[in-house]
Design an enzyme around this catalytic site. Structure first.
Site, PDB file in Angstrom:
ATOM      1  N   THR A 218       0.798  -1.362  -0.190  1.00 55.73           N
ATOM      2  CA  THR A 218       0.157  -0.157   0.231  1.00 55.73           C
ATOM      3  C   THR A 218       0.997   1.142  -0.315  1.00 55.73           C
ATOM      4  O   THR A 218       0.769   2.450  -1.156  1.00 55.73           O
ATOM      5  CB  THR A 218      -0.581   0.096   1.195  1.00 55.73           C
ATOM      6  OG1 THR A 218      -0.238  -0.545   2.772  1.00 55.73           O
ATOM      7  CG2 THR A 218      -1.707  -0.767   1.396  1.00 55.73           C
TER       8      THR A 218
ATOM      9  N   PHE B 172      -7.509   5.939   4.468  1.00 52.30           N
ATOM     10  CA  PHE B 172      -7.282   5.324   5.201  1.00 52.30           C
ATOM     11  C   PHE B 172      -8.437   4.436   6.032  1.00 52.30           C
ATOM     12  O   PHE B 172      -9.225   3.922   7.023  1.00 52.30           O
ATOM     13  CB  PHE B 172      -6.636   5.211   6.867  1.00 52.30           C
ATOM     14  CG  PHE B 172      -5.046   5.920   6.050  1.00 52.30           C
ATOM     15  CD1 PHE B 172      -4.474   4.696   5.655  1.00 52.30           C
ATOM     16  CD2 PHE B 172      -4.464   7.078   5.859  1.00 52.30           C
ATOM     17  CE1 PHE B 172      -2.880   4.803   5.232  1.00 52.30           C
ATOM     18  CE2 PHE B 172      -3.913   7.357   5.147  1.00 52.30           C
ATOM     19  CZ  PHE B 172      -2.671   6.376   5.016  1.00 52.30           C
TER      20      PHE B 172
ATOM     21  N   CYS C 290      -7.796   2.473   9.167  1.00 59.97           N
ATOM     22  CA  CYS C 290      -6.075   2.031   9.289  1.00 59.97           C
ATOM     23  C   CYS C 290      -5.499   1.953  10.677  1.00 59.97           C
ATOM     24  O   CYS C 290      -5.712   3.034  10.772  1.00 59.97           O
ATOM     25  CB  CYS C 290      -4.926   2.402   7.863  1.00 59.97           C
ATOM     26  SG  CYS C 290      -3.868   1.538   8.431  1.00 59.97           S
TER      27      CYS C 290
HETATM   28  C1  HEM Z   1      -0.736   4.674   2.411  1.00 58.95           C
HETATM   29  C2  HEM Z   1      -0.708   3.047   2.912  1.00 58.95           C
HETATM   30  C3  HEM Z   1      -1.565   2.275   3.962  1.00 58.95           C
HETATM   31  C4  HEM Z   1      -2.984   2.421   2.919  1.00 58.95           C
HETATM   32  C5  HEM Z   1      -3.790   3.151   1.918  1.00 58.95           C
HETATM   33  C6  HEM Z   1      -4.216   1.414   3.786  1.00 58.95           C
HETATM   34  C7  HEM Z   1      -5.259   1.487   4.011  1.00 58.95           C
HETATM   35  C8  HEM Z   1      -6.141   0.724   4.892  1.00 58.95           C
HETATM   36  C9  HEM Z   1      -8.024   0.608   4.849  1.00 58.95           C
HETATM   37  C10 HEM Z   1      -7.935   1.335   4.082  1.00 58.95           C
HETATM   38  C11 HEM Z   1      -7.878  -0.376   6.100  1.00 58.95           C
HETATM   39  C12 HEM Z   1      -9.766  -0.338   6.961  1.00 58.95           C
HETATM   40  C13 HEM Z   1     -10.131  -1.665   5.722  1.00 58.95           C
HETATM   41  C14 HEM Z   1     -11.268  -2.091   6.270  1.00 58.95           C
HETATM   42  O1  HEM Z   1     -12.275  -0.467   6.811  1.00 58.95           O
HETATM   43  O2  HEM Z   1     -12.184  -2.029   5.335  1.00 58.95           O
HETATM   44  C15 HEM Z   1      -6.792  -0.193   6.849  1.00 58.95           C
HETATM   45  C16 HEM Z   1      -6.725  -1.438   8.161  1.00 58.95           C
HETATM   46  C17 HEM Z   1      -5.235  -1.574   7.841  1.00 58.95           C
HETATM   47  N1  HEM Z   1      -4.700  -1.498   7.526  1.00 58.95           N
HETATM   48 FE1  HEM Z   1      -3.796  -0.027   6.982  1.00 58.95          FE
HETATM   49  N2  HEM Z   1      -2.679   0.795   5.169  1.00 58.95           N
HETATM   50  C18 HEM Z   1      -1.559   1.222   5.240  1.00 58.95           C
HETATM   51  C19 HEM Z   1      -0.854   0.805   5.499  1.00 58.95           C
HETATM   52  C20 HEM Z   1      -0.573   0.521   6.601  1.00 58.95           C
HETATM   53  C21 HEM Z   1       0.685  -0.343   7.166  1.00 58.95           C
HETATM   54  C22 HEM Z   1       1.782   0.446   6.999  1.00 58.95           C
HETATM   55  C23 HEM Z   1       0.253  -1.371   8.313  1.00 58.95           C
HETATM   56  C24 HEM Z   1       0.774  -1.420   9.396  1.00 58.95           C
HETATM   57  C25 HEM Z   1       2.296  -1.445  10.093  1.00 58.95           C
HETATM   58  C26 HEM Z   1      -1.608  -1.730   8.261  1.00 58.95           C
HETATM   59  C27 HEM Z   1      -2.270  -2.250   8.245  1.00 58.95           C
HETATM   60  C28 HEM Z   1      -3.313  -1.964   8.397  1.00 58.95           C
HETATM   61  C29 HEM Z   1      -4.094  -2.677   9.897  1.00 58.95           C
HETATM   62  C30 HEM Z   1      -3.871  -4.030  10.963  1.00 58.95           C
HETATM   63  C31 HEM Z   1      -5.678  -2.883   9.245  1.00 58.95           C
HETATM   64  C32 HEM Z   1      -6.765  -3.150  10.224  1.00 58.95           C
HETATM   65  C33 HEM Z   1      -7.439  -2.632  11.266  1.00 58.95           C
HETATM   66  C34 HEM Z   1      -8.210  -3.190  11.715  1.00 58.95           C
HETATM   67  O3  HEM Z   1      -9.393  -3.836  11.642  1.00 58.95           O
HETATM   68  O4  HEM Z   1      -8.900  -2.555  13.128  1.00 58.95           O
HETATM   69  N3  HEM Z   1      -1.937  -0.059   7.077  1.00 58.95           N
HETATM   70  N4  HEM Z   1      -6.075   0.490   6.148  1.00 58.95           N
END
Ligand code: HEM
Length: 465
Positions: free
Chosen positions: A283, A406, A413
């Site tokens: 991502t 995010f 996120c």
């Molecule tokens: C530009 C980079 C990133 C984008 C665009 C992004 C985007 C997202 C989005 C849209 C969600 C929500 C998904 C949903 O609600 O269905 C999400 C959840 C999550 N992301 Fe990211 N992400 C990025 C980077 C990261 C990084 C660097 C990490 C960890 C090192 C990460 C770990 C997670 C985790 C663990 C969740 C689940 C959180 C939960 O449900 O409590 N993401 N991300």
């Protein structure tokens, strides 16, 4: 696929792409049959988005299951924040990811999600993320050296960015692990994502479960390898001496639910570690690749960002201390995330009958938040397809539920600040030293499989600034 109600008699040709607009996908303007949707979506999941999703607040239809696409900020707030329990992540999302990351933070629901989120929250506190910045600066420096060594020849920027962000995520999770071979883990993740992407088309379009899913049958070997590498990393780390600066895995090992004191077992730690690696590196690499593509597309903005970065850095590599001095670089990242959101479509399953944006929703319906269409919706954005980072100069003027790279609400996120810090450090370092130019005839095409990727690659040349 039959969106209803029709906005107006649909023309049978794709929307014309105006000049001086960066790469975009001409969305479908005619209601397609299920078969046609499937064929289109095999190549690019964005093909399931009708053009009216960029002009209306809601679009509904039926392809096996009833579905609704929401572009209405109030309705989205209900789904992601106020009525979270009624809109868990869809089975499609969970089926795709569960084989790789188990019932980890990304997938779990209810109490099992809540305690993991509470335990993992401190891992991504401002203090801890800032402390990890030197790893990001080191990756920025190595990437700059690699790009400079091409001596003006075209470079495929997406490959370079994946290398950079993979180096960061593995250095803050798996470092010190004996059995760890970066190339092997990378190949395993790539194979899994490629296989899972094929599954997603079937699942998202609501096809029956009995149809064979090609990817699901082939993902096995790479999954076993990923899991065994992560398992040994966790086991080795349990007995390793404490470090001065704890990394993500150290912090996760220490993580406990502040309410119950519960800590994670080895399989839980492994699944969450893999979640961070899988969710975290591609991502961020995509964000950086699209941001550099946009800078090459608009030389004037690139020059202004370079001036800002040179003034702030004075020939150094960017660090966490520089972030406050790089507002334009940050706005470019924000705008890249608007135009090319790596998570292009979020998907939920309604648990109860409801009304969203005036539309009747029944229990079992799929509720999609097509972030790509939301971010280009003409009711919410002026000149939605244009590259204009300045629209983020006043963050308060940006409607919160119109901009969701995010996600939002309790499931936002967890790695957002980690990703933004990494992206700004790498972008500012590169722009301060190199001038990026597009390569004639090589415009990347936004193609969404699991994430929104630049098909054909982001080919740029660079010369010393
Ligand atoms: C530009 C980079 C990133 C984008 C665009 C992004 C985007 C997202 C989005 C849209 C969600 C929500 C998904 C949903 O609600 O269905 C999400 C959840 C999550 N992301 Fe990211 N992400 C990025 C980077 C990261 C990084 C660097 C990490 C960890 C090192 C990460 C770990 C997670 C985790 C663990 C969740 C689940 C959180 C939960 O449900 O409590 N993401 N991300």
């Amino acid at each position: 696929m039959t969106p209803h109600p029709p906005a107006s008699p649909p023309p049978s040709f794709p929307t014309r792409v105006p000049a001086r607009v960066p790469a975009r996908v001409p969305l479908v303007t005619e209601p397609a049959s299920i078969l046609k949707s499937l064929l289109l979506a095999r190549r690019n999941l964005l093909a399931i988005l009708p053009d009216i999703a960029t002009k209306q607040a809601v679009v509904s239809g039926k392809t096996g299951v009833r579905w609704h696409m929401l572009m209405d900020p109030d309705a989205i707030r209900r789904v992601l924040l106020e009525d979270l329990e009624n809109y868990p992540k869809s089975d499609a999302t969970k089926n795709i990811l569960r084989p790789a990351i188990g019932e980890s933070l990304f997938i779990a629901e209810g109490a099992h999600w809540r305690w993991q989120r509470r335990a993992a929250a401190p891992v991504f506190s401002h203090r801890n993320v800032t402390a990890l910045a030197p790893v990001m600066s080191a990756a920025a420096e190595a990437t700059l050296a690699r790009i400079s060594s091409a001596k003006g020849r075209p470079v495929e920027i997406y490959d370079e960015m994946v290398r950079a962000t993979f180096e960061v995520i593995t250095n803050v999770t798996l470092s010190g692990s004996d059995t760890f071979d970066a190339a092997e883990v990378h190949a395993a993740i790539d194979a899994y994502i490629a296989a899972a992407g094929k599954v997603s088309l079937f699942d998202i379009l609501g096809l029956p479960q009995w149809l064979p899913r090609p990817g699901r049958l082939r993902g096995g070997g790479s999954l076993r390898l990923m899991k065994s590498i992560a398992d040994s990393a966790v086991t080795a780390r349990r007995s390793a001496p404490a470090k001065d600066t704890p990394d993500l895995l150290d912090l996760l090992l220490d993580g406990e639910d502040p309410e119950t004191g519960r800590t994670m077992s080895t399989p839980e730690l492994r699944d969450n570690l893999l979640t961070f690696i899988v969710a975290g590196h591609e991502t961020t690499a995509l964000t950086l690749s699209w941001a550099l593509y946009l800078c090459a597309f608009d030389q004037d903005i690139q020059k202004r960002a370079r001036d800002e970065a040179q003034t702030a850095l004075q020939g150094r590599t960017a660090t966490a201390d520089d972030l406050g001095k790089l507002p334009l670089c940050r706005m470019i990242i924000d705008e890249a995330l608007r135009l090319y959101p790596p998570a292009g479509i979020l998907s939920r399953t309604a648990q109860v009958d409801d009304t969203l944006a005036g539309r009747e929703v029944r229990a079992g319906d799929t509720v999609m938040i097509p972030i790509y269409a939301l971010h280009r919706n003409a009711l919410l954005w002026s000149e939605p397809d244009s590259f204009n980072p300045e629209r983020f100069a006043n963050r308060k003027a940006v409607e919160r539920y119109a901009y969701l790279p995010f996600g939002d609400g309790p499931r936002i996120c967890i790695g957002a600040s980690f990703a933004l810090q990494e992206a700004v450090i790498i972008l500012a370092t590169l722009l301060s030293q190199r001038v990026f130019k597009p390569v004639e005839g090589k415009t990347p095409e936004p193609v969404m499989i699991l994430t929104l990727r630049p098909e054909g690659g982001v080919w740029l040349t660079s010369e010393p600034a």
